[in-house]
Scaffold this motif. Structure first.
Motif, PDB file in Angstrom:
ATOM      1  N   ALA A   1       0.828  -1.207   0.000  1.00 54.52           N
ATOM      2  CA  ALA A   1       0.000   0.000   0.000  1.00 54.52           C
ATOM      3  C   ALA A   1       0.859   1.252   0.000  1.00 54.52           C
ATOM      4  CB  ALA A   1      -0.916   0.002   1.216  1.00 54.52           C
ATOM      5  N   GLU A   2       0.388   2.266  -0.711  1.00 51.24           N
ATOM      6  CA  GLU A   2       0.978   3.601  -0.632  1.00 51.24           C
ATOM      7  C   GLU A   2       0.039   4.465   0.196  1.00 51.24           C
ATOM      8  OE1 GLU A   2       2.744   7.093  -3.559  1.00 51.24           O
ATOM      9  OE2 GLU A   2       1.000   5.939  -4.223  1.00 51.24           O
ATOM     10  N   LEU A   3       0.520   4.962   1.319  1.00 50.63           N
ATOM     11  CA  LEU A   3      -0.311   5.715   2.254  1.00 50.63           C
ATOM     12  C   LEU A   3       0.048   7.191   2.184  1.00 50.63           C
ATOM     13  CD1 LEU A   3      -2.467   5.198   4.503  1.00 50.63           C
ATOM     14  CD2 LEU A   3      -0.559   5.204   6.135  1.00 50.63           C
ATOM     15  N   LYS A   4      -0.955   8.044   2.011  1.00 53.52           N
ATOM     16  CA  LYS A   4      -0.741   9.484   1.946  1.00 53.52           C
ATOM     17  C   LYS A   4      -1.903  10.175   2.648  1.00 53.52           C
ATOM     18  CE  LYS A   4       0.382  13.256  -1.236  1.00 53.52           C
ATOM     19  NZ  LYS A   4       0.584  13.633  -2.663  1.00 53.52           N
ATOM     20  N   ASN A   5      -1.563  10.997   3.657  1.00 48.43           N
ATOM     21  CA  ASN A   5      -2.577  11.721   4.438  1.00 48.43           C
ATOM     22  C   ASN A   5      -3.637  10.777   5.011  1.00 48.43           C
ATOM     23  OD1 ASN A   5      -1.304  14.198   3.833  1.00 48.43           O
ATOM     24  ND2 ASN A   5      -2.451  14.358   1.907  1.00 48.43           N
ATOM     25  N   GLY A   6      -3.178   9.597   5.431  1.00 50.85           N
ATOM     26  CA  GLY A   6      -4.080   8.656   6.072  1.00 50.85           C
ATOM     27  C   GLY A   6      -4.888   7.781   5.150  1.00 50.85           C
ATOM     28  N   LEU A   7      -4.796   8.023   3.825  1.00 50.24           N
ATOM     29  CA  LEU A   7      -5.559   7.240   2.853  1.00 50.24           C
ATOM     30  C   LEU A   7      -4.639   6.416   1.971  1.00 50.24           C
ATOM     31  CD1 LEU A   7      -8.254   9.820   1.670  1.00 50.24           C
ATOM     32  CD2 LEU A   7      -8.506   8.021   3.389  1.00 50.24           C
ATOM     33  N   ILE A   8      -5.110   5.253   1.582  1.00 48.65           N
ATOM     34  CA  ILE A   8      -4.352   4.394   0.665  1.00 48.65           C
ATOM     35  C   ILE A   8      -4.584   4.879  -0.754  1.00 48.65           C
ATOM     36  CG2 ILE A   8      -4.125   2.044  -0.238  1.00 48.65           C
ATOM     37  CD1 ILE A   8      -4.931   1.040   2.556  1.00 48.65           C
ATOM     38  N   ARG A   9      -3.516   5.353  -1.398  1.00 47.23           N
ATOM     39  CA  ARG A   9      -3.626   5.899  -2.753  1.00 47.23           C
ATOM     40  C   ARG A   9      -3.454   4.832  -3.822  1.00 47.23           C
ATOM     41  NH1 ARG A   9      -6.266  10.502  -1.810  1.00 47.23           N
ATOM     42  NH2 ARG A   9      -5.150  11.853  -0.333  1.00 47.23           N
ATOM     43  N   ARG A  10      -2.597   3.872  -3.529  1.00 46.85           N
ATOM     44  CA  ARG A  10      -2.371   2.751  -4.468  1.00 46.85           C
ATOM     45  C   ARG A  10      -2.283   1.466  -3.676  1.00 46.85           C
ATOM     46  NH1 ARG A  10       2.711   3.485  -8.202  1.00 46.85           N
ATOM     47  NH2 ARG A  10       3.582   4.588  -6.373  1.00 46.85           N
ATOM     48  N   PHE A  11      -2.672   0.388  -4.337  1.00 47.89           N
ATOM     49  CA  PHE A  11      -2.616  -0.924  -3.690  1.00 47.89           C
ATOM     50  C   PHE A  11      -2.328  -1.968  -4.767  1.00 47.89           C
ATOM     51  CE2 PHE A  11      -4.085  -4.764  -1.672  1.00 47.89           C
ATOM     52  CZ  PHE A  11      -3.776  -4.574  -0.336  1.00 47.89           C
ATOM     53  N   ILE A  12      -1.308  -2.787  -4.534  1.00 47.18           N
ATOM     54  CA  ILE A  12      -0.972  -3.842  -5.479  1.00 47.18           C
ATOM     55  C   ILE A  12      -0.660  -5.116  -4.706  1.00 47.18           C
ATOM     56  CG2 ILE A  12       1.453  -3.098  -5.578  1.00 47.18           C
ATOM     57  CD1 ILE A  12       1.528  -4.131  -8.466  1.00 47.18           C
ATOM     58  N   GLU A  13      -1.187  -6.238  -5.179  1.00 47.74           N
ATOM     59  CA  GLU A  13      -1.022  -7.509  -4.494  1.00 47.74           C
ATOM     60  C   GLU A  13       0.232  -8.228  -4.996  1.00 47.74           C
ATOM     61  OE1 GLU A  13      -2.304 -10.653  -1.838  1.00 47.74           O
ATOM     62  OE2 GLU A  13      -2.701  -8.498  -2.011  1.00 47.74           O
ATOM     63  N   LYS A  14       1.153  -8.541  -4.086  1.00 46.57           N
ATOM     64  CA  LYS A  14       2.370  -9.319  -4.343  1.00 46.57           C
ATOM     65  C   LYS A  14       3.109  -8.847  -5.607  1.00 46.57           C
ATOM     66  CE  LYS A  14       0.669 -13.375  -1.901  1.00 46.57           C
ATOM     67  NZ  LYS A  14       0.337 -14.818  -1.951  1.00 46.57           N
ATOM     68  N   PRO A  15       3.647  -7.644  -5.585  1.00 48.50           N
ATOM     69  CA  PRO A  15       4.338  -7.111  -6.774  1.00 48.50           C
ATOM     70  C   PRO A  15       5.663  -7.837  -7.008  1.00 48.50           C
ATOM     71  CG  PRO A  15       4.684  -5.673  -4.898  1.00 48.50           C
ATOM     72  CD  PRO A  15       3.701  -6.712  -4.446  1.00 48.50           C
ATOM     73  N   PRO A  16       6.109  -7.917  -8.254  1.00 52.62           N
ATOM     74  CA  PRO A  16       7.430  -8.486  -8.536  1.00 52.62           C
ATOM     75  C   PRO A  16       8.526  -7.641  -7.895  1.00 52.62           C
ATOM     76  CG  PRO A  16       6.124  -8.266 -10.552  1.00 52.62           C
ATOM     77  CD  PRO A  16       5.392  -7.523  -9.476  1.00 52.62           C
ATOM     78  N   ALA A  17       9.683  -8.251  -7.721  1.00 50.82           N
ATOM     79  CA  ALA A  17      10.824  -7.527  -7.153  1.00 50.82           C
ATOM     80  C   ALA A  17      11.124  -6.289  -7.989  1.00 50.82           C
ATOM     81  CB  ALA A  17      12.045  -8.438  -7.102  1.00 50.82           C
ATOM     82  N   GLY A  18      11.329  -5.180  -7.334  1.00 49.63           N
ATOM     83  CA  GLY A  18      11.618  -3.930  -8.034  1.00 49.63           C
ATOM     84  C   GLY A  18      10.397  -3.093  -8.335  1.00 49.63           C
ATOM     85  N   GLU A  19       9.201  -3.662  -8.201  1.00 51.18           N
ATOM     86  CA  GLU A  19       7.979  -2.913  -8.503  1.00 51.18           C
ATOM     87  C   GLU A  19       7.197  -2.510  -7.255  1.00 51.18           C
ATOM     88  OE1 GLU A  19       5.511  -4.600 -11.503  1.00 51.18           O
ATOM     89  OE2 GLU A  19       7.193  -5.171 -12.795  1.00 51.18           O
ATOM     90  N   ALA A  20       7.681  -2.893  -6.087  1.00 51.10           N
ATOM     91  CA  ALA A  20       7.018  -2.493  -4.842  1.00 51.10           C
ATOM     92  C   ALA A  20       7.321  -1.027  -4.572  1.00 51.10           C
ATOM     93  CB  ALA A  20       7.488  -3.369  -3.690  1.00 51.10           C
ATOM     94  N   PHE A  21       6.297  -0.212  -4.417  1.00 50.02           N
ATOM     95  CA  PHE A  21       6.473   1.227  -4.219  1.00 50.02           C
ATOM     96  C   PHE A  21       6.474   1.608  -2.743  1.00 50.02           C
ATOM     97  CE2 PHE A  21       2.187   0.164  -5.773  1.00 50.02           C
ATOM     98  CZ  PHE A  21       1.453   0.348  -4.609  1.00 50.02           C
ATOM     99  N   SER A  22       6.422   0.617  -1.852  1.00 50.79           N
ATOM    100  CA  SER A  22       6.381   0.889  -0.425  1.00 50.79           C
ATOM    101  C   SER A  22       6.736  -0.394   0.316  1.00 50.79           C
ATOM    102  CB  SER A  22       4.964   1.360  -0.032  1.00 50.79           C
ATOM    103  OG  SER A  22       4.782   1.343   1.369  1.00 50.79           O
ATOM    104  N   ASN A  23       7.133  -0.273   1.580  1.00 51.30           N
ATOM    105  CA  ASN A  23       7.302  -1.458   2.418  1.00 51.30           C
ATOM    106  C   ASN A  23       6.174  -1.579   3.437  1.00 51.30           C
ATOM    107  OD1 ASN A  23       8.001   0.636   4.128  1.00 51.30           O
ATOM    108  ND2 ASN A  23       9.771  -0.421   5.011  1.00 51.30           N
ATOM    109  N   LEU A  24       5.108  -0.793   3.232  1.00 52.14           N
ATOM    110  CA  LEU A  24       3.887  -0.929   4.025  1.00 52.14           C
ATOM    111  C   LEU A  24       3.001  -1.976   3.374  1.00 52.14           C
ATOM    112  CD1 LEU A  24       2.602   2.622   5.048  1.00 52.14           C
ATOM    113  CD2 LEU A  24       3.336   0.777   6.570  1.00 52.14           C
ATOM    114  N   VAL A  25       2.611  -2.996   4.139  1.00 48.60           N
ATOM    115  CA  VAL A  25       1.825  -4.078   3.551  1.00 48.60           C
ATOM    116  C   VAL A  25       0.539  -4.306   4.336  1.00 48.60           C
ATOM    117  CG1 VAL A  25       3.917  -5.167   2.672  1.00 48.60           C
ATOM    118  CG2 VAL A  25       2.940  -5.948   4.853  1.00 48.60           C
ATOM    119  N   ASN A  26      -0.386  -4.933   3.667  1.00 53.78           N
ATOM    120  CA  ASN A  26      -1.665  -5.306   4.241  1.00 53.78           C
ATOM    121  C   ASN A  26      -1.448  -6.340   5.346  1.00 53.78           C
ATOM    122  OD1 ASN A  26      -4.254  -6.199   4.760  1.00 53.78           O
ATOM    123  ND2 ASN A  26      -4.617  -7.015   2.697  1.00 53.78           N
ATOM    124  N   ALA A  27      -1.879  -6.029   6.566  1.00 55.23           N
ATOM    125  CA  ALA A  27      -1.684  -6.928   7.703  1.00 55.23           C
ATOM    126  C   ALA A  27      -2.831  -7.921   7.877  1.00 55.23           C
ATOM    127  CB  ALA A  27      -1.508  -6.115   8.985  1.00 55.23           C
TER     128      ALA A  27
END
Length: 363
Positions: free
Chosen positions: A145-171
């Motif tokens: 997840a990409e979190l900005k101002n408390g809201l999730i702006r982008r969400f991607i499930e299990k991205p390939p290596a190099g394509e993860a835009f954050s280290n925040l993940v769905n718990a």
């Protein structure tokens, strides 16, 4: 209306095989408690005592196990899936029992955090959905997840290596308003991360994000399970320093019974355990009625109920399942031994899973 808790516990735990051939993943023991109990306890501490558990695979074993350890103040309804419905689909099946805000958790993930904080954050934000987020080193195995101002702006499930835009993940934990149930179809499997969240975002419904502060670990592989035992023993154990014991430990036997051996690190010792002279146990979990011979070394491992380990054996980074017998002078490393296995003396087992019988997968 009171907030209800829902625990998802229907998965097969395929990455933990062969362990989950005999034990549903939510019942895998962690520091003396089933994995699912940490989520149920987090609910109870938040004042949530009406709980629905969705289940499918090995549901009879799961129901029996939960009823044996649940808090007497918690009222639990089991919703059994005849066919896999997906994480969100399983909630839809139980929707007739949901009439107010509800909290969803995962029974097969180690979750030990303040659920009430997440609920209060959700209410303050007047959100329709709040997603619990946690930071991990490798986000490629999770929903990112990409979190900005408390809201999730982008969400991607299990991205390939190099394509993860954050280290925040769905718990795998959510606070949800009941009107969101209308977006979950009934006729097909439907997941929160893969299906519902992208659909909500496309429909302009914001996803609120909440960074949890507590313990969270995906126990998807045997070494994760061992690590979970170490983490929770360290968290809830007692610091001891004696000639025989040095570390954070949970002991269910008298310390005097350990005087002829060495215990170190974050180690759990269950009931009626016997440990022979000159044996050493380090950063491991030894469950009930295990008998360990003389001069045995166990490191970073998990030994389940009723195991017999004979003299001069070495076990490292391995899981030995219940009712297994290991002969004299064996070496076992980075392996899983299935239940009721009899390992001959002086066997060498490295980086394999061993079973004493053919196990046919369940549908």
């Amino acid at each position: 209306m009171a907030i209800k808790g829902i625990v998802m516990a229907g998965g097969k735990g395929t990455r933990l095989r062969p362990i989950t051939y005999s034990i549903p993943k939510p019942l895998v023991p962690i520091a003396g408690k089933p994995c699912i109990d940490y989520m149920l306890t987090s609910f109870h501490q938040a004042g949530i005592d009406d709980v629905i558990i969705t289940t499918g695979y090995k549901f009879e074993s799961l129901i029996k196990g939960v009823l044996e350890f649940k808090d007497p103040d918690q009222h639990i309804l089991f919703s059994v899936e005849k066919e896999a419905a997906g994480t969100a689909g399983s909630i839809k099946l139980a929707s007739r029992f949901i009439d107010d805000t509800f909290v969803v958790g995962s029974g097969d993930i180690l979750s030990d955090f303040n659920v009430l904080d997440m609920i209060e954050h959700h209410k303050k934000a007047k959100a329709k959905v709040t997603v619990a987020l946690t930071q991990v080193d490798d986000p490629t195995q999770f929903g990112v997840a990409e979190l900005k101002n408390g809201l999730i702006r982008r969400f991607i499930e299990k991205p390939p290596a190099g394509e993860a835009f954050s280290n925040l993940v769905n718990a795998g934990a959510y606070v949800v308003e009941p009107e969101i149930l209308q977006y979950i179809p009934e006729e097909k499997p439907y997941d929160f991360a893969k299906d519902l969240f992208p659909d909500l975002m496309r429909n302009g419904i914001p996803l609120n994000g909440f960074k949890i502060d507590g313990t969270w670990l995906d126990t998807g592989r045997p070494m994760d399970m061992i690590r979970a035992n170490q983490i929770m023993t360290g968290k809830y154990g007692n610091e001891m320093e004696t000639p025989a014991v040095k570390g954070n430990v949970i002991l269910n036997i008298r310390p005097q019974a350990l005087e002829s051996c060495k215990i170190s690190g974050n180690t759990y010792i269950g009931k009626e355990v016997q440990i022979g002279k000159d044996s050493s146990i380090s950063s491991s979990a030894i469950y009930n009625n295990v008998k360990i011979g003389k001069n045995v070394e166990i490191l970073d491992s998990m030994i389940m109920d009723n195991v017999r380990i004979h003299d001069n054996t070495k076990i490292k980074r391995s899981v030995i399942m219940q009712n297994t017998t290991i002969g004299d002078g064996c070496e076992i490393s980075e392996s899983v031994l299935s239940p009721k296995l009899k390992l001959q003396s002086r066997s060498r087992v490295y980086n394999v899973s061993l079973s004493s019988e053919f196990i046919e997968d369940e549908e």
